[in-house]
Structure formats: structure tokens, C-alpha cells
Design an enzyme around this catalytic site. Structure first.
Site, PDB file in Angstrom:
ATOM      1  N   HIS A  67       7.017  18.283  -2.509  1.00 29.69           N
ATOM      2  CA  HIS A  67       7.034  16.893  -2.947  1.00 29.69           C
ATOM      3  C   HIS A  67       8.348  16.213  -2.602  1.00 29.69           C
ATOM      4  O   HIS A  67       9.387  16.852  -2.463  1.00 29.69           O
ATOM      5  CB  HIS A  67       6.779  16.786  -4.457  1.00 29.69           C
ATOM      6  CG  HIS A  67       7.606  17.711  -5.295  1.00 29.69           C
ATOM      7  ND1 HIS A  67       7.228  19.014  -5.528  1.00 29.69           N
ATOM      8  CD2 HIS A  67       8.773  17.543  -5.944  1.00 29.69           C
ATOM      9  CE1 HIS A  67       8.132  19.594  -6.302  1.00 29.69           C
ATOM     10  NE2 HIS A  67       9.097  18.729  -6.560  1.00 29.69           N
ATOM     11  N   CYS A 183      13.227  20.000 -13.199  1.00 30.42           N
ATOM     12  CA  CYS A 183      13.446  20.391 -11.811  1.00 30.42           C
ATOM     13  C   CYS A 183      14.133  19.220 -11.106  1.00 30.42           C
ATOM     14  O   CYS A 183      14.148  18.108 -11.634  1.00 30.42           O
ATOM     15  CB  CYS A 183      12.135  20.770 -11.111  1.00 30.42           C
ATOM     16  SG  CYS A 183      11.041  19.398 -10.752  1.00 30.42           S
TER      17      CYS A 183
END
Length: 640
Positions: A67, A183
Site C-alpha cells: 500500500h 504501522c
């Protein structure tokens, strides 16, 4: 917006053709571009690769979620891709990946987009859902499956809220844990870890509250009451989160991937009463060796690597620029009586030399600055930079800057404790006045004293490096080459590599470092040995391992030693000794023949910057072949 709106049929790939990570990323990014979801392939791909460089988004269990969130994204999109034969995506469990969700979020992504992306991530925790997804044949079937699962998930969450309210009023004897997940991009792993922890806690009969630090900000924030009531704390994060609030609590600090894959282990440790007690750097209580930040050794290693990782681009860029200046002078020609000007004689060479020297000039301040900032956050940065600069001008070199970075960081921690009792009205001025001024004066004064012995040590080390030849160089090259293969990117490998990069600065005028050349040769051998062994000894490897052989060829040629880790992890007692022998042989041959290198990375791509490129590549090939043959002899045949 719901998940169905993000999963666009036009950018789905129901039969991904790629077999390796690079090919899979290229294929998916091109599909994004062809579908009109991104405006620029390179910009978006750069974001994807930057995230992969932090840690693989191959989560294991056959799923990967690459991503990126950047300016190339036109509209929030999730590309679904399915591979029928599996892809070597360097997943965390070392197994092939079959399902891919490439997430593209625009820079101005709103909460609606981010909530939908988070919801998608949570669904992939359910193994039954994943199994059904693997059986889908058409884009419509994928969309319908997600829509049904999303509706079921909403009902489940409503039921969980009711159960939570009932528990709060009925049962105070159950164990209670608080957790934080985060994250770097905050899109996928953050929420997958949240759901995995909540699901496992429910199975174990443990109450849990999870705070997420994602792209949409902090959600479900832990209150002081939550933390005080908790039996333990779990931090599953790959970026900094607010830690001081957990002072005095038993805390488990792990990467976010552990929050997805090792949930039971984390919850068990957090509720067992044996987890390390966390002590904040702002607290008056002293840290213990077993603190929740890890052991003293692991914290020092983490701080050192923070400095080294920020320093390396300066060494690499500067080293290659200086090496090019030598190449230009050698190509154009330098009179015999002007050989001392090599790298500076011709105007073009002088330009490259000046550029490289400028980058090299930042090397030691950056090393010390980021070591200090890892220890004491932003206030340590300026003091660390100054300590590195003083080490540079004082002749203390790399070792002086290393000591200066730690010195600066701990001086700032001392000042934080010293000024802790000041009125809150002075909080703002502490950071911009007290810490930099007092930190600079104290650290600077100490560095003037430290520089004296450090300069003696540095001069001795430099003289040793410059005098290396013959047997001495061969022995040191063999030692460092072998170290590169022992833990394949771990602390021993990094120690050898840092020593190699440090030697470059001392050998610039000699045309490069024998030590750096030996280190890189030793690091290239293990992946290349795997490639050769999978070709020669086919009965000793599984089909997946043989498929990964070609990937290791690319990694070996690129000086990415970590490519061999899955093979070493699967059979360490046979694989690692085989690697060490070949790497030590290659490093020893390079050292013995006095081959020099100015670039601290690049593998075959910087071969022209070597003093003897053909001989260098020959020695690496010899080391890889020896390792491959030993591995083929000692490794047992695979049982199909």
C-alpha cells in the site's frame, strides 16, 4: 463509501502471472495505471517500494497488502489480484502468496476512504472468509463476497458492543489488557493487528481495549483509567507511539506483524505477570536491564542502527561520486609526477570529488545526530550533530562520532530529568532553549576531552587500514566476510558492514577500502550460493525453494544478503556453516589480492568502481560455488 466501491472490477487481476515480488508489484501497478486510478507509475511505485523496505507487506497465510498514499493516486482504490500458482513475495512466514490487495490512497484521503480501507483489512483476519475468497472466479464474485462479509461484520460489532457493556457491569475478575497498534502508513496492518488481538483475546477469555494509530488519527484512545486498570500492555507498532503514559506497567513491545501473527503469545505474556516493566525516560525511576524497551544491548543496537541507516546515503552517494572522480582521471590521464592529484587533477574529476567530499562531510554529524535522536528524540538531534562535527574536526573520526552520539543522547536525557520539576509554563522554552544550549555546552566540553583518546585510536586504526596487505588483509577479509554470513543481516552482519563503511573514509585517498570490498564480497556469496545449489542439487530443495533460486541470484548480485534468510531459517545447522565457508573464502581472496572499493553498496552495479572488477567477480563466484557444493553435500534430500 463501502468496500465494494473501493474494489473496482476494472482493476482486478484474477490470474496474476508474476512469480516474484518485483514482477507482482510491476504487474499490479501497471493495472492501476491502465485503469486510470493513478496518474504516474513511478511516483506510486516509489511509495509501494518505500513501504516494502520497512518490512514486507506479505503478511503470511497467502496474503499480501502492499500500500501507498501519495500524490500519484487519483482516487482511493483497492486492486484485488489472485495468483493461482503462488508468488515468492518474501512473506513473513516464508510461504508463497496467493491473494493481493494493493491499496492506493490519495494524499488528501478523507475519513470515509480510510475507514473503508480499515474495514477491508479487518475482514482478512477471518480464515473462512479468506478460503472463500480463494475460490472466487470473477470480479463480481469478489465484490459480492466482500459486501456480504461487511454486512455480517457490522452486525457482529453491534453484538460485541452490547457484550462489552454487559461485561463492564458484571465481571471484574477477568484479565484486562490494553494495546496500541500502529504501522508507518497506518492503512492496513494497524487495523489487522487490532482485529487479530481482539479476536484472540475473546477466545482466551481476556478483556482487551485496542487503540489504533492509523492514517485517520488515533482511534479508541486509551484513557488513564484504562491503563491503570490493565493487567498488562501490548504495543504492536512499527513507528513511535506515545509511551510515557505506560510508565510502571508490564509492557510487551513488538512489531505490528507480531500483533497479527503472534497474538496468543503477546496476550499470554501481557497477562502472565512476567512481562518487563516499562520505565519512561521522563520518569524518575531508573531503567532496568529487562525493561520493556528491550535489553540494554538491544537498545544500544537500535540506537546505533538508527544513526548508521541515516548515515549510509551520505556514504554511498559521496563514495560513488569520489570513485567516479578517480575513474575520470584514470580515463583522461594524469602525469606520473601528479599522481598525488588523482581524483582532482582534471576539472571534471574535481567536480565529482568536491560533490562527494561535501556528502562525506555530513557523514559523522549525521551518524552522531541520529544516534542521539534515537535516544532522546528531537532535542538530541542538534547536540548529536554538533558532537559529530567536533569528532570530525578533532580527528576522532567514526569512533569519536559514535561515542559522541551516545554521549549527546544521554546528556539530553539527564537534562530532561534535571528540568522535570520546572513549572509547566516553561515547557515550551525547555525544548528551544534549555536543551540545545545546556546540551551543547555539556556535550561539547566532554567531546573536547573524548577527542584526545579517540584521535589516538582513530589514527591507529587508519594507519592499520592503510598498511593492510598480503596475509594481514587476507585474514581480516576472511573474518569480516565470514561475519557477513553468520546471521545474514543481523547484529554480527551489521557489525562487519559498519566497520567496512567506516574504513572508506580512511582510505579515500588510496582509491578505496580493501575491507569494504571484502565485506561486500562476503555478503554477496550466500544468496548466490543458494541460486547455484538449487540448480545443481535439485533433489535437495522443494519446488518453492527452487523457484526462489532465481530471486536469490538477483539479490546476490545486488548485495542483498537477506535473500538467503528463509533457507538458513529452515535448516540453520547445515546452511549457515556452508555460507560462512564460502563468504570467508571470498573475503579472504579479495583482501589477499588488495582489491579496493569506495562504494559501500551496490553489488555488481558498482563493479566498475572496483580496482580489479573481473578478479573481484571471479572470487565471489568461487566463494558461492564452494558454499553451494558444501550445502549440496551436507543437506538431506527433500521428502516429497
Amino acid at each position: 463509501m463501502n468496500i465494494k466501491d473501493l474494489l473496482v472490477k476494472d482493476v482486478m487481476i484474477m490470474d496474476l502471472q508474476a512469480t516474484d515480488k518485483k514482477g507482482a508489484i510491476d504487474e499490479m501497478v501497471k493495472k492501476m495505471y491502465d485503469g486510470g486510478r493513478i496518474s504516474d507509475i513511478e511516483t506510486y511505485k516509489e511509495g509501494i517500494l518505500a513501504r516494502e523496505a520497512q518490512t514486507s507487506t506479505g503478511l503470511g497465510d497467502g496474503i499480501a497488502m502492499p500500500h501507498a498514499k501519495n500524490s500519484a493516486v487519483k482516487e482511493a482504490t483497492v486492486l484485488f489480484a489472485k495468483s493461482n500458482k503462488g508468488v515468492d513475495y518474501e512473506a513473513l512466514d516464508g510461504q508463497p502468496t496467493y491473494l493481493f490487495f494493493m491499496i492506493a490512497a490519495p494524499e488528501g484521503a478523507n475519513d470515509t476512504h480510510l475507514q473503508a480501507l480499515a474495514a477491508l483489512s479487518r475482514l482478512l483476519i477471518d480464515p473462512d472468509f479468506v478460503a472463500k475468497l480463494k475460490e472466487t472466479k470473477t470480479p463480481e464474485a469478489v465484490q459480492n463476497l466482500f459486501q456480504s462479509a461487511e454486512e455480517a461484520k457490522e452486525e457482529q460489532e453491534k453484538q460485541e458492543h452490547l457484550e462489552e457493556a454487559a461485561k463492564n457491569t458484571q465481571d471484574s475478575t477477568r484479565k484486562f489488557v490494553v494495546a496500541v497498534t500502529a504501522c508507518p502508513t497506518g492503512i492496513a496492518h494497524t487495523y489487522m493487528a487490532e482485529d487479530a488481538l481482539k479476536k484472540k483475546a475473546k477466545e482466551m477469555g481476556v478483556d482487551i481495549k485496542v487503540e489504533t494509530n492509523g492514517s485517520e488519527g488515533i482511534k479508541n484512545r486509551l484513557t488513564a483509567e484504562d491503563i491503570a486498570r490493565a493487567d498488562g500492555v501490548i504495543v504492536a507498532a512499527d513507528k513511535k507511539v506515545e509511551m510515557n503514559r505506560f510508565d510502571g506497567k508490564e509492557l510487551v513491545n513488538r512489531p505490528v506483524s507480531d500483533g497479527i501473527r503472534k497474538t496468543e503469545e503477546l496476550i499470554t505474556l501481557a497477562t502472565s505477570g512476567t512481562a518487563p516493566t516499562f520505565h519512561s525516560s521522563e520518569s524518575d525511576t531508573s531503567e532496568e536491564d529487562g525493561s520493556a524497551d528491550g535489553s540494554v544491548g538491544s537498545r544500544i543496537y537500535k540506537d546505533l542502527m538508527n544513526g548508521v541507516s541515516h548515515m549510509l546515503p551520505f556514504v554511498i552517494g559521496g563514495g560513488i561520486a569520489i570513485a567516479l572522480s578517480f575513474m575520470i582521471d584514470q580515463f583522461i590521464g594524469v602525469p606520473q609526477d601528479q599522481l598525488s592529484m588523482l581524483g582532482n587533477y582534471n576539472e571534471a574529476a574535481s567536480w565529482f570529488n568536491q560533490i562527494g567530499a561535501a556528502a562525506f562531510g555530513f557523514m559523522l554529524p549525521v551518524l552522531a545526530g541520529f544516534i542521539a535522536s534515537s535516544i532522546a528524540d528531537r532535542p538530541g538531534l542538534i547536540v548529536g550533530f554538533a558532537a559529530g562535527a567536533l569528532a570530525n574536526t578533532g580527528g576522532a573520526g567514526f569512533l569519536g562520532a559514535l561515542v559522541g552520539g551516545f554521549l549527546a543522547g544521554y546528556v539530553i536525557l539527564f537534562l530532561k530529568k534535571l528540568f522535570k520539576g520546572l513549572p509547566k509554563s516553561l515547557d515550551g522554552i525547555k525544548t528551544i532553549l534549555f536543551y540545545p544550549v545546556f546540551g551543547l555546552l555539556i556535550t561539547g566540553g566532554l567531546m573536547l576531552l573524548v577527542n584526545v583518546p579517540m584521535k589516538v585510536i582513530n589514527d591507529g586504526l587508519n594507519n592499520f587500514l592503510l598498511s593492510l596487505d598480503g596475509t594481514n588483509a587476507a585474514l581480516l577479509g576472511a573474518l569480516l566476510g565470514g561475519m557477513m554470513a553468520i546471521d545474514l543481516g543481523g547484529p554480527i552482519n551489521k557489525a562487519a558492514y559498519v566497520f567496512g563503511t567506516a574504513s572508506i573514509a580512511a582510505t579515500v585517498t588510496e582509491g578505496g577500502s580493501i575491507i569494504m570490498a571484502s565485506v561486500m564480497a562476503g555478503g554477496m556469496v550466500p544468496p548466490l550460493a543458494i541460486f547455484i545449489a538449487t540448480l545443481i542439487f535439485k533433489n535437495k530443495f522443494t519446488k518453492d525453494q527452487k523457484d526462489a533460486g532465481l530471486t536469490n541470484l538477483v539479490m546476490g548480485l545486488s548485495f542483498v544478503t537477506e535473500g538467503a534468510i528463509p533457507f538458513a531459517a529452515a535448516d540453520p545447522l547445515r546452511v549457515i556453516p556452508s555460507f560462512v565457508v564460502g563468504s570467508a573464502l571470498a573475503g579472504g581472496l579479495v583482501g589477499g589480492f588488495g582489491i579496493r572499493l569506495l562504494a559501500p553498496h551496490g553489488g555488481i552495479f558498482v563493479a566498475l568502481l572496483l580496482s580489479h572488477p573481473i578478479l573481484y567477480l571471479l572470487f565471489i563466484a568461487i566463494g558461492a560455488i564452494v558454499s553451494a557444493v558444501i550445502l549440496g553435500i551436507v543437506k538431506k534430500p527433500v521428502t516429497q
